[in-house]
Design a protein around this motif. Structure first.
Motif, PDB file in Angstrom:
ATOM      1  N   PRO A  62     -20.290   7.131 -27.962  1.00 43.24           N
ATOM      2  CA  PRO A  62     -19.383   8.256 -27.688  1.00 43.24           C
ATOM      3  C   PRO A  62     -18.110   7.811 -26.971  1.00 43.24           C
ATOM      4  CG  PRO A  62     -21.638   8.864 -27.129  1.00 43.24           C
ATOM      5  CD  PRO A  62     -21.646   7.397 -27.459  1.00 43.24           C
ATOM      6  N   GLU A  63     -18.251   6.912 -26.002  1.00 45.11           N
ATOM      7  CA  GLU A  63     -17.066   6.432 -25.288  1.00 45.11           C
ATOM      8  C   GLU A  63     -16.147   5.640 -26.221  1.00 45.11           C
ATOM      9  OE1 GLU A  63     -15.809   3.294 -21.796  1.00 45.11           O
ATOM     10  OE2 GLU A  63     -17.859   4.039 -21.820  1.00 45.11           O
ATOM     11  N   GLY A  64     -16.736   4.781 -27.032  1.00 48.01           N
ATOM     12  CA  GLY A  64     -15.940   3.991 -27.970  1.00 48.01           C
ATOM     13  C   GLY A  64     -15.215   4.855 -28.975  1.00 48.01           C
ATOM     14  N   ARG A  65     -15.887   5.899 -29.451  1.00 43.34           N
ATOM     15  CA  ARG A  65     -15.265   6.834 -30.391  1.00 43.34           C
ATOM     16  C   ARG A  65     -14.039   7.479 -29.769  1.00 43.34           C
ATOM     17  NH1 ARG A  65     -15.871  12.262 -30.626  1.00 43.34           N
ATOM     18  NH2 ARG A  65     -15.095  13.219 -32.526  1.00 43.34           N
ATOM     19  N   LEU A  66     -14.165   7.947 -28.523  1.00 44.86           N
ATOM     20  CA  LEU A  66     -13.033   8.581 -27.851  1.00 44.86           C
ATOM     21  C   LEU A  66     -11.901   7.589 -27.597  1.00 44.86           C
ATOM     22  CD1 LEU A  66     -14.879  10.946 -25.359  1.00 44.86           C
ATOM     23  CD2 LEU A  66     -13.661  11.566 -27.455  1.00 44.86           C
ATOM     24  N   ARG A  67     -12.257   6.364 -27.248  1.00 46.03           N
ATOM     25  CA  ARG A  67     -11.230   5.339 -27.014  1.00 46.03           C
ATOM     26  C   ARG A  67     -10.428   5.092 -28.286  1.00 46.03           C
ATOM     27  NH1 ARG A  67     -11.616   2.713 -22.453  1.00 46.03           N
ATOM     28  NH2 ARG A  67     -10.732   0.761 -23.156  1.00 46.03           N
ATOM     29  N   LEU A  68     -11.125   5.070 -29.425  1.00 47.51           N
ATOM     30  CA  LEU A  68     -10.437   4.877 -30.701  1.00 47.51           C
ATOM     31  C   LEU A  68      -9.592   6.098 -31.063  1.00 47.51           C
ATOM     32  CD1 LEU A  68     -13.297   3.217 -32.744  1.00 47.51           C
ATOM     33  CD2 LEU A  68     -11.111   2.152 -32.147  1.00 47.51           C
ATOM     34  N   LEU A  69     -10.131   7.288 -30.871  1.00 52.78           N
ATOM     35  CA  LEU A  69      -9.403   8.506 -31.231  1.00 52.78           C
ATOM     36  C   LEU A  69      -8.118   8.668 -30.429  1.00 52.78           C
ATOM     37  CD1 LEU A  69     -12.264  11.121 -31.679  1.00 52.78           C
ATOM     38  CD2 LEU A  69     -10.732  10.236 -33.432  1.00 52.78           C
ATOM     39  N   TYR A  70      -8.172   8.347 -29.153  1.00 49.20           N
ATOM     40  CA  TYR A  70      -6.999   8.515 -28.302  1.00 49.20           C
ATOM     41  C   TYR A  70      -6.152   7.258 -28.172  1.00 49.20           C
ATOM     42  CZ  TYR A  70      -8.929  13.025 -27.163  1.00 49.20           C
ATOM     43  OH  TYR A  70      -9.409  14.295 -27.251  1.00 49.20           O
ATOM     44  N   GLY A  71      -6.534   6.197 -28.847  1.00 48.69           N
ATOM     45  CA  GLY A  71      -5.731   4.977 -28.849  1.00 48.69           C
ATOM     46  C   GLY A  71      -5.746   4.212 -27.545  1.00 48.69           C
ATOM     47  N   LEU A  72      -6.771   4.416 -26.724  1.00 53.09           N
ATOM     48  CA  LEU A  72      -6.823   3.726 -25.435  1.00 53.09           C
ATOM     49  C   LEU A  72      -6.910   2.222 -25.597  1.00 53.09           C
ATOM     50  CD1 LEU A  72      -9.171   6.089 -23.402  1.00 53.09           C
ATOM     51  CD2 LEU A  72      -6.682   5.953 -23.352  1.00 53.09           C
ATOM     52  N   ASP A  73      -7.588   1.753 -26.634  1.00 51.11           N
ATOM     53  CA  ASP A  73      -7.688   0.313 -26.853  1.00 51.11           C
ATOM     54  C   ASP A  73      -6.313  -0.281 -27.158  1.00 51.11           C
ATOM     55  OD1 ASP A  73      -7.874   1.840 -29.254  1.00 51.11           O
ATOM     56  OD2 ASP A  73      -8.614   0.096 -30.327  1.00 51.11           O
ATOM     57  N   LYS A  74      -5.495   0.429 -27.900  1.00 56.98           N
ATOM     58  CA  LYS A  74      -4.138  -0.050 -28.189  1.00 56.98           C
ATOM     59  C   LYS A  74      -3.306  -0.104 -26.916  1.00 56.98           C
ATOM     60  CE  LYS A  74      -3.372   1.623 -32.897  1.00 56.98           C
ATOM     61  NZ  LYS A  74      -2.532   2.550 -33.663  1.00 56.98           N
ATOM     62  N   ILE A  75      -3.427   0.935 -26.087  1.00 59.12           N
ATOM     63  CA  ILE A  75      -2.678   0.984 -24.828  1.00 59.12           C
ATOM     64  C   ILE A  75      -3.104  -0.158 -23.916  1.00 59.12           C
ATOM     65  CG2 ILE A  75      -2.317   2.341 -22.723  1.00 59.12           C
ATOM     66  CD1 ILE A  75      -2.581   4.863 -24.547  1.00 59.12           C
ATOM     67  N   GLU A  76      -4.410  -0.407 -23.826  1.00 55.61           N
ATOM     68  CA  GLU A  76      -4.901  -1.499 -22.979  1.00 55.61           C
ATOM     69  C   GLU A  76      -4.412  -2.852 -23.483  1.00 55.61           C
ATOM     70  OE1 GLU A  76      -9.062  -0.712 -23.102  1.00 55.61           O
ATOM     71  OE2 GLU A  76      -8.977   0.656 -21.395  1.00 55.61           O
ATOM     72  N   ASN A  77      -4.385  -3.047 -24.784  1.00 52.73           N
ATOM     73  CA  ASN A  77      -3.873  -4.307 -25.334  1.00 52.73           C
ATOM     74  C   ASN A  77      -2.401  -4.481 -24.996  1.00 52.73           C
ATOM     75  OD1 ASN A  77      -6.339  -4.951 -26.415  1.00 52.73           O
ATOM     76  ND2 ASN A  77      -5.844  -4.257 -28.473  1.00 52.73           N
ATOM     77  N   GLU A  78      -1.634  -3.409 -25.122  1.00 55.60           N
ATOM     78  CA  GLU A  78      -0.208  -3.473 -24.798  1.00 55.60           C
ATOM     79  C   GLU A  78       0.005  -3.763 -23.314  1.00 55.60           C
ATOM     80  OE1 GLU A  78       3.891  -3.392 -25.598  1.00 55.60           O
ATOM     81  OE2 GLU A  78       2.182  -3.500 -26.954  1.00 55.60           O
TER      82      GLU A  78
END
Length: 121
Positions: A62-78
């Motif tokens: 569930p957490e991973g799904r939300l991270r993908l939906l809201y683009g948090l992984d992209k923001i963290e990479n940036e």
């Protein structure tokens, strides 16, 4: 190489029997992330498969799904990229201030740090 509908059908069939959730939402996330070539580079088949696998595995929680939906992984990479760039530039400036570089060499920020495929000076 990019993800298309045919690639998604093949990917769905790979995950069919192991209990992995493979929804239309997940397909859309994969298409959004991997459906466009990262200019000026392009994905190899192996890169594409590995990136898709990572997205599918992250989506299963569930957490991973939300991270993908809201683009948090992209923001963290940036943010990580910008943190590395800042540390690099601080080091370059510190070396210049302490006279550890040739004073005749001009320090241009845009020309010094090119470690990202989508870097644009």
């Amino acid at each position: 190489m990019v993800v298309d509908k045919q690639y998604l059908r093949e990917l769905r069939s790979c995950y069919r029997y192991d209990g992995t959730k493979f929804t239309e939402e997940l397909e859309q996330i994969i298409l959004d992330r991997l459906g466009i070539e990262p200019s000026p580079h392009e994905y190899s088949e192996q890169d594409l498969h590995e990136q898709a696998r990572k997205i599918v595995m992250q989506y299963q929680s569930p957490e991973g799904r939300l991270r993908l939906l809201y683009g948090l992984d992209k923001i963290e990479n940036e943010m990580a990229y910008l943190g590395n760039k800042l540390a690099y530039l601080k080091g370059k400036i510190a070396h210049q201030l302490h006279g550890e570089t040739d004073p005749n060499v001009i320090f241009v920020i845009e020309d010094e740090y090119e470690d990202v495929p989508d870097y644009k000076p």
